[in-house]
Design an enzyme around this catalytic site. Structure first.
Site, short mmCIF file in Angstrom:
data_model
loop_
_atom_site.label_atom_id
_atom_site.label_comp_id
_atom_site.label_asym_id
_atom_site.label_seq_id
_atom_site.Cartn_x
_atom_site.Cartn_y
_atom_site.Cartn_z
N GLN A 89 148.09 -51.10 -47.42
CA GLN A 89 147.16 -50.01 -47.72
C GLN A 89 147.90 -48.86 -48.41
OE1 GLN A 89 143.97 -50.05 -47.45
NE2 GLN A 89 143.33 -51.35 -45.75
N TYR A 117 142.40 -62.61 -42.41
CA TYR A 117 142.85 -61.83 -43.57
C TYR A 117 143.88 -60.80 -43.09
CZ TYR A 117 138.17 -63.60 -44.74
OH TYR A 117 137.06 -64.40 -44.89
N CYS A 136 136.71 -52.33 -47.11
CA CYS A 136 136.84 -51.30 -48.14
C CYS A 136 135.60 -51.24 -49.01
CB CYS A 136 138.08 -51.56 -49.00
SG CYS A 136 138.03 -53.12 -49.90
N CYS A 169 143.97 -31.34 -61.58
CA CYS A 169 144.71 -32.05 -62.63
C CYS A 169 144.09 -31.82 -64.00
CB CYS A 169 144.76 -33.55 -62.31
SG CYS A 169 145.70 -34.52 -63.49
#
Length: 466
Positions: free
Chosen positions: A301, A330, A423, A78
């Site tokens: 996700q 959770y 995470c 990019c």
């Protein structure tokens, strides 16, 4: 310029070679007996840095210039790389990215949890390393009177006006360009200025499904300050254009008045089309596919096919036989709970967000699963009021990890097995240290959901100590 042989202080400019990466992706080097953490860079690069903070044992710096590339550095795909804050590692081979992510997991477990000599499995790679995201949050900005749409400039709140991005789909950039052209054609639509705390356009959120060809676009704005609601009416017109030209299945216009720069709408002004998206997780280990519905602000996700690998691996590690009572703390929209339910006696899921629980119940119906029960509320309160004793507990908390009181409540019930999905390996390791008085780590399996970044999901299986 200060050299390596001299003392250095805040504000000094140094030339150093990056030695390694720290958990979270910061680069580091060692100089004069101290560790210097840099905001970016990869090992092997020689760089110019400016010291921004100096403490007794470490210093912090910003990278101001790359003097020479790392020997194994690659050309980023990019043109915005290094300026936009969306990617950190496009100039690093994907195999090297996975090596560093594995090291992050290992370092966290050793340093924070005190877990020595534990085997860390090689990370399960993402099926795709580009165009893998199903959701992107873009911000509106202003550049010399032109309205911009993009991501934050690295280390600032300024918006980089994106004209290419390889994280979501190619259609995403077509929509970004369409929105940019539309808002620039209407003078009444002003970009929000976080410093002045005024302006109308705040965020553009695009969500796409991987396997059901659905797309949700959400425009988050401030209050309409014009006569005759000119701004709101223009956004509704934009919604119709996106539906007609880009096959957008859901368009949502949301209002945010709070000054915090978070892409979350406090109030829904208009909805065109469907109210939710339904995605399909296709597991690779013989488990039946799972359909999951989520609403605009529901958590899902961002890497669909890698999520199937994550959830599938978590279920495998649980070694369910069909007789277990399972908790999923959770639980979000119910992904792990519903996948586990097919091999468990019954499942109890908890999540603080009522809308997520609404989706979880809807997902149970969609998938014809009737041995699950979902409760909305604070996990601590839900556990206090839950009389059952689980055999297996799945936890997938937010980045901040679990509250110590939740950990105590879990240990009081003494489940045979805990499958901890996280995470953030650092907060996960902190929680594992608290669990270690009763539990032993038996498996550590990283799963990569975030190529080109320093983030990694990690699954840890903990077994009740005999």
């Amino acid at each position: 310029m200060t050299t390596k042989d001299s003392q250095f202080a805040k504000g000094d400019i140094l030339t150093v070679t990056i030695d390694a990466l720290a958990t979270g992706g910061k680069a580091l080097t060692r100089l004069e007996g101290m560790v210097i953490f840099m905001d970016k860079g990869i090992p092997g690069q020689t760089v110019e840095i400016k010291i921004t903070k100096k403490k007794k044992r470490f210093a912090e710096a910003v990278l101001t210039k790359v003097i020479s590339d790392a020997p194994d550095q690659i050309t980023p795909r990019c043109s915005h790389f290094g300026v936009c804050g969306g990617c950190q590692w496009q100039n690093m081979e994907y195999s090297k990215q996975l090596e560093w992510k594995k090291r992050f997991v290992s370092d966290s477990l050793n340093r924070i949890a005190g877990a020595q000599d534990i085997k860390i499995n090689d990370p399960i790679p993402s099926p795709e390393t580009f165009f893998y995201r199903n959701k992107m949050e873009f911000a509106f900005g202003d550049k010399r009177g032109d309205k911009t749409v993009g991501l934050r400039r690295y280390g600032t709140h300024n918006v980089v006006d994106l004209h290419e991005c390889y994280m979501q789909s190619e259609r995403t950039m077509e929509m970004v360009n369409l929105v940019r052209d539309f808002v620039n054609a209407i003078p009444a639509l002003t970009s929000y200025d976080a410093n002045a705390r005024r302006g109308y356009l705040r965020f553009l959120v695009i969500r796409e499904t991987k396997h059901t060809n659905q797309c949700m676009v959400q425009i988050i704005t401030g209050k309409d300050t014009t006569n005759g609601d000119q701004q709101h009416r223009a956004i509704r017109k934009l919604g119709h254009i996106l539906q007609e030209q880009m096959n957008v299945t859901t368009f949502i216009h949301s209002l945010r008045t709070h000054t915090t720069q978070v892409a979350y709408g406090e109030k829904t002004i208009a909805v065109l089309g469907q109210k939710s998206l339904t995605e399909v997780l296709n597991f690779e280990n013989g488990m039946p596919s799972l359909s999951l519905t989520s609403h605009a602000d529901g958590f899902f996700q961002v890497n669909t096919d890698a999520t199937a690998r994550l959830y599938g691996t978590a279920i495998e590690l649980a070694e369910l036989t069909g007789t277990e009572k399972v908790w999923d703390l959770y639980c979000g929209v119910g992904g792990i709970a519903l996948a586990a339910a097919r091999n468990a006696a019954d499942v109890f899921g908890m999540e603080i967000t009522p809308q997520a629980i609404e989706s979880a119940n809807e997902n149970a119906t969609i998938n014809n699963i009737d041995n699950v029960r979902f409760v909305s509320g604070d996990v601590r309160g839900a556990l206090d009021n839950e009389p059952s004793k689980p055999d297996v507990v799945f936890v997938d908390p937010p980045r901040s990890g679990m509250n110590p009181e939740v950990i105590e409540l879990i240990m009081e019930r003494s489940p045979k097995r805990i499958i901890y999905v996280s995470c953030d390996p650092a907060t996960q390791a902190r929680d594992i240290a608290l669990l270690s008085s009763q539990y032993t780590v038996t498996t550590v399996q990283p799963v990569d959901l975030f190529p080109q970044t320093a983030h990694i999901e990690n699954i840890v299986r903990l077994d009740l100590t005999d």
